[in-house]
Structure formats: structure tokens, C-alpha cells
Write a protein that holds these residues in place. Structure first.
Motif, PDB file in Angstrom:
ATOM      1  N   GLU A  45      34.940  33.258  52.220  1.00  0.00           N
ATOM      2  CA  GLU A  45      34.197  32.928  51.001  1.00  0.00           C
ATOM      3  C   GLU A  45      34.785  33.572  49.750  1.00  0.00           C
ATOM      4  OE1 GLU A  45      30.209  33.855  52.119  1.00  0.00           O
ATOM      5  OE2 GLU A  45      30.035  32.059  53.338  1.00  0.00           O
ATOM      6  N   ILE A  46      36.114  33.476  49.662  1.00  0.00           N
ATOM      7  CA  ILE A  46      36.783  33.948  48.445  1.00  0.00           C
ATOM      8  C   ILE A  46      37.087  32.727  47.580  1.00  0.00           C
ATOM      9  CG2 ILE A  46      38.870  35.050  47.551  1.00  0.00           C
ATOM     10  CD1 ILE A  46      38.963  36.496  50.341  1.00  0.00           C
ATOM     11  N   PRO A  47      36.527  32.675  46.375  1.00  0.00           N
ATOM     12  CA  PRO A  47      36.734  31.493  45.535  1.00  0.00           C
ATOM     13  C   PRO A  47      38.169  31.410  45.000  1.00  0.00           C
ATOM     14  CG  PRO A  47      35.499  33.173  44.349  1.00  0.00           C
ATOM     15  CD  PRO A  47      35.673  33.682  45.733  1.00  0.00           C
ATOM     16  N   ARG A  48      38.623  30.181  44.810  1.00  0.00           N
ATOM     17  CA  ARG A  48      39.945  29.914  44.251  1.00  0.00           C
ATOM     18  C   ARG A  48      40.198  30.687  42.953  1.00  0.00           C
ATOM     19  NH1 ARG A  48      43.209  25.147  45.387  1.00  0.00           N
ATOM     20  NH2 ARG A  48      43.252  25.420  47.588  1.00  0.00           N
ATOM     21  N   GLU A  49      39.137  30.747  42.112  1.00  0.00           N
ATOM     22  CA  GLU A  49      39.296  31.340  40.780  1.00  0.00           C
ATOM     23  C   GLU A  49      39.642  32.824  40.871  1.00  0.00           C
ATOM     24  OE1 GLU A  49      37.225  28.471  41.762  1.00  0.00           O
ATOM     25  OE2 GLU A  49      35.578  29.832  41.264  1.00  0.00           O
ATOM     26  N   ALA A  50      39.249  33.451  41.986  1.00  0.00           N
ATOM     27  CA  ALA A  50      39.499  34.892  42.119  1.00  0.00           C
ATOM     28  C   ALA A  50      40.960  35.194  42.449  1.00  0.00           C
ATOM     29  CB  ALA A  50      38.591  35.467  43.201  1.00  0.00           C
ATOM     30  N   MET A  51      41.769  34.136  42.667  1.00  0.00           N
ATOM     31  CA  MET A  51      43.152  34.370  43.089  1.00  0.00           C
ATOM     32  C   MET A  51      44.123  34.238  41.934  1.00  0.00           C
ATOM     33  SD  MET A  51      43.331  32.559  46.733  1.00  0.00           S
ATOM     34  CE  MET A  51      41.963  32.616  47.846  1.00  0.00           C
ATOM     35  N   ARG A  52      45.101  35.105  41.940  1.00  0.00           N
ATOM     36  CA  ARG A  52      46.099  35.063  40.871  1.00  0.00           C
ATOM     37  C   ARG A  52      47.240  34.106  41.218  1.00  0.00           C
ATOM     38  NH1 ARG A  52      46.298  41.541  40.064  1.00  0.00           N
ATOM     39  NH2 ARG A  52      44.067  41.704  40.394  1.00  0.00           N
ATOM     40  N   PRO A 141      43.064  43.387  45.352  1.00  0.00           N
ATOM     41  CA  PRO A 141      42.858  41.941  45.216  1.00  0.00           C
ATOM     42  C   PRO A 141      42.554  41.318  46.595  1.00  0.00           C
ATOM     43  CG  PRO A 141      44.972  42.598  44.277  1.00  0.00           C
ATOM     44  CD  PRO A 141      44.380  43.823  44.892  1.00  0.00           C
ATOM     45  N   ALA A 142      41.539  40.478  46.652  1.00  0.00           N
ATOM     46  CA  ALA A 142      41.111  39.886  47.921  1.00  0.00           C
ATOM     47  C   ALA A 142      42.216  39.046  48.563  1.00  0.00           C
ATOM     48  CB  ALA A 142      39.869  39.031  47.690  1.00  0.00           C
ATOM     49  N   GLU A 143      43.050  38.436  47.736  1.00  0.00           N
ATOM     50  CA  GLU A 143      44.054  37.516  48.282  1.00  0.00           C
ATOM     51  C   GLU A 143      45.105  38.247  49.121  1.00  0.00           C
ATOM     52  OE1 GLU A 143      46.180  35.705  44.904  1.00  0.00           O
ATOM     53  OE2 GLU A 143      45.262  37.297  43.738  1.00  0.00           O
TER      54      GLU A 143
END
Ligand SMILES: [Zn+2]
Length: 382
Positions: A45-52, A141-143
Motif C-alpha cells: 500500500e505504497i502510493p505511486r506519488e510517494a516514489m521518486r 524512502p519506502a521505495e
């Protein structure tokens, strides 16, 4: 140069080569890794927007990382082999992973050597899973966590898949090693390669039904590898105890190291010779000495390339396998089967080459022996 791959570095004397198919395959792996990355990200449940970085960039990073992990897997095999005193000729990274080319080990050692690779893959999987858990304690960073998790899962899959007992995959070699002491090398090889072929058929059918192109390729690779080992094993058994001199050809000429490959090739063709001893005679005198041998196949391969080296000395392969005239012929099969050498040089008591054993010579002798029913007939030497 690309038929064997481009050597990019050496680790403990082992040339690490990249095969041309890797270039074609890397984008595909990156694509698959990117979709795996997205799958894990959405399940966490990590949203796309949270990724660099976009998933495809992570796919690229993971793909390169995976080939490094495959290299580590192959190095684990190689280091165990080196410890057993087995020469490792090269490691090639190609489309379906890595291939270590090594001289044949004592099959007793093979089980442990084969197990070392998957063990390394599991180690990497465990290490990156550990890093993922540690990272979760920090505001990272979650990614990065997603990538570590994807890396751990893929390496664990590589480890498990390689342990399937489908000879020539690692698990098949472990199986053969375990059976060896109980039923001997010939039957152990027969069982391991038969299991390998059966599993290859299963992989192939499953791959076709699920449209998994890679699995079909692996099936073909496993089936062909198992068949080749079966053939090699029965040839080895036929040759056991027969002196190598029985299979050698002495149709050898001489060549000077500074002659042109073309001139030597023309002479071999004219005189119907299989190879030439390469002789070095220093300018201004000095001892004339044999520095190696060159076969018609070495010459043909180099001349066919267009930009062949200018001298036979430069064309001459550096580490031609050698044997004494009375050595066991079954050992030469392995030297030839590796594909690195086109011939085994047979030496007299010293360093003088008296003949060559090539795959063609062995086939010729085996065909006759098969027709006559026996190889180990006394008397007919030479
Ligand atoms: Zn392996």
C-alpha cells in the motif's frame, strides 16, 4: 570475440565474460522486475506519488543487481571448485543466467560445489530481507524497501529453482553426487540425467501452457544438457582404461611462430595434416624450442574472422590440455567437451608433442569399436 563473450574483469584469475545475449535480455528482465516492483509496492500500500523513481527505473536497477547476484552465485561454485584444485576457465553471464566453465571435478566433490551456488543465492536473499527489516526502523524512502524486498524474493526463487533436481541444474548435480557412493558414477549419471530430461519435459509443457517463453527456453537448455552429459558419460565409460595414444593422430606438421596463419593453413591443407607444432627460433641464434600446438580448427576460426592475428604464435591457444601417451583416454573427453580446446596434445616423456586427440578422432575410433564390439582389445597400440 562475442561467440565466447567479452571479458570485462578477472576475479581470482577467473575471466568474467558478458555474452551478447545479455544485452538483449537485460531490458526484458528490467521489465519483469518493474512489474514485480509495482506488485510489491501496491501490496504494501505504497502510493505511486510517494516514489521518486518510476517502477521501470527500479526495474533497471534490479535487473543489473540480479546479474551481479547471479555472478556471486557462480563465484560461489567457482571458489569451492578452486579449493578442490579444479581449474575454473571462465564465468559467462548470459541470457538465462551464469555459466561457469571448469575442468571436471571428481564427482564426489561435485555435490558440495553445486550446492554452494544456491546457498549463495539464499544468503543474498536473507541479507537483503534483513536490510529491508532494518531499513523499516528508519525514516528511509519506502521505495528502497520495496526494491530490497523484490531483490530478496527473486534471489530466493533463483535458489529454489536451481535446486530442482533437473540435471544439469545445480540440484541435479547435488542428486548425482548423493547417489554416487551408492550406485557408482555411471548409474548415478543415468538417474540424474533421466530425472533432468523428465523435468525438462514438464517445464516445457508448463511453459507452453502458461505462455512462459523463458521456461520453455530453460526446458530446452536442461534437456540438451542432460542428453549431452548422458552421451559423455557413456563415452567416458567406453574409454576408461584405454591409453590416450590409441586415439591420437600423428598427422602433425611444424610451423614457425612468426609465420602467417594463412601460410600454415595452406600447408596443413595441402599435406592433409590436423595441426602443427609451433616452434620458436630466436633471431640471431639461441635454442629452438616447441612452444605449443595449433590445430586446423584454431586456424579456421581465426582466419574466418577476417582480422586474424599476423603470426601463428598469436593464433596458438595458450592452455591446450595435455596428456601423456599412456594416460587414461576417458580424461581427454572432459577436456574436449568443455568446448574451450579443439584438441588434447599428447606428449612423449618430455615436452615434445607426438600427436593430437580431437573429438573427430574419438568419434572415429568409437564408431569402429561399436561396430566391432570391443575397445579394450590387447595389442593394437598406437
Ligand atoms: Zn548454480
Amino acid at each position: 570475440m562475442f561467440d565466447r563473450g567479452l571479458t570485462v574483469l578477472k576475479i581470482r584469475g577467473i575471466p568474467i565474460r558478458l555474452h551478447i545475449t545479455l544485452l538483449i535480455f537485460l531490458p526484458y528482465v528490467a521489465y519483469v522486475a518493474a512489474s514485480q516492483f509495482s506488485l510489491i509496492a501496491s501490496s504494501l500500500e505504497i502510493p505511486r506519488e510517494a516514489m521518486r523513481l518510476p517502477p521501470l527505473a527500479w526495474g533497471g536497477i534490479l535487473a543489473v543487481g540480479l546479474f551481479v547476484a547471479v555472478l556471486a552465485h557462480e563465484l560461489a561454485h567457482s571458489f569451492v571448485a578452486l579449493r578442490n584444485g579444479v581449474k575454473v576457465r571462465s564465468i559467462t553471464l548470459m541470457m538465462l543466467g551464469g555459466v561457469s566453465l571448469m575442468d571436471r571435478d571428481d564427482p564426489e566433490h561435485e555435490a558440495w560445489m553445486a550446492f554452494a551456488g544456491p546457498l549463495m543465492s539464499f544468503g543474498i536473499a536473507l541479507g537483503s530481507y534483513g536490510a529491508y527489516r532494518v531499513l523499516a526502523l528508519f525514516p528511509a524512502p519506502a521505495e528502497v524497501g520495496v526494491a530490497l524486498l523484490a531483490f530478496a524474493i527473486t534471489n530466493a526463487i533463483i535458489g529454489v529453482f536451481n535446486l530442482l533436481p533437473a540435471f544439469p541444474m545445480d540440484g541435479g548435480r547435488v542428486l548425482r553426487g548423493l547417489l554416487l557412493r551408492r550406485i557408482g558414477p555411471v548409474r548415478a549419471t543415468r538417474v540424474a540425467t533421466s530425472v533432468g530430461k523428465t523435468m525438462a519435459v514438464v517445464f516445457g509443457l508448463f511453459g507452453l501452457l502458461s505462455w512462459n517463453f523463458i521456461l520453455v527456453l530453460i526446458a530446452v537448455f536442461v534437456y540438451m544438457g542432460a542428453s549431452a552429459e548422458q552421451a559423455r558419460s557413456s563415452t567416458r565409460e567406453l574409454l576408461r582404461g584405454v591409453p590416450v595414444a590409441r586415439f591420437m593422430t600423428d598427422r602433425l606438421g611444424d610451423a614457425y611462430a612468426d609465420e602467417s596463419p594463412r601460410a600454415v593453413a595452406e600447408r596443413l591443407l595441402r599435406n592433409n595434416l590436423v595441426g602443427a607444432r609451433v616452434i620458436d627460433e630466436p633471431v640471431g641464434g639461441g635454442a629452438r624450442r616447441e612452444i605449443g600446438v595449433v590445430t586446423v580448427w584454431d586456424l579456421a576460426r581465426q582466419l574466418g574472422r577476417g582480422a586474424a592475428p599476423e603470426t601463428v604464435g598469436a593464433v596458438m591457444p595458450v592452455d591446450v590440455p595435455r596428456a601423456r601417451a599412456d594416460d587414461d583416454a576417458s580424461r581427454s573427453i572432459d577436456a574436449l567437451a568443455s568446448g574451450e580446446a579443439s584438441a588434447v596434445a599428447v606428449l612423449d616423456g618430455g615436452e615434445h608433442v607426438i600427436g593430437l586427440v580431437t573429438a573427430a578422432e574419438i568419434q572415429r575410433a568409437l564408431a569402429l569399436a561399436g561396430a566391432l564390439g570391443e575397445l579394450r582389445t590387447p595389442g593394437a597400440g598406437g
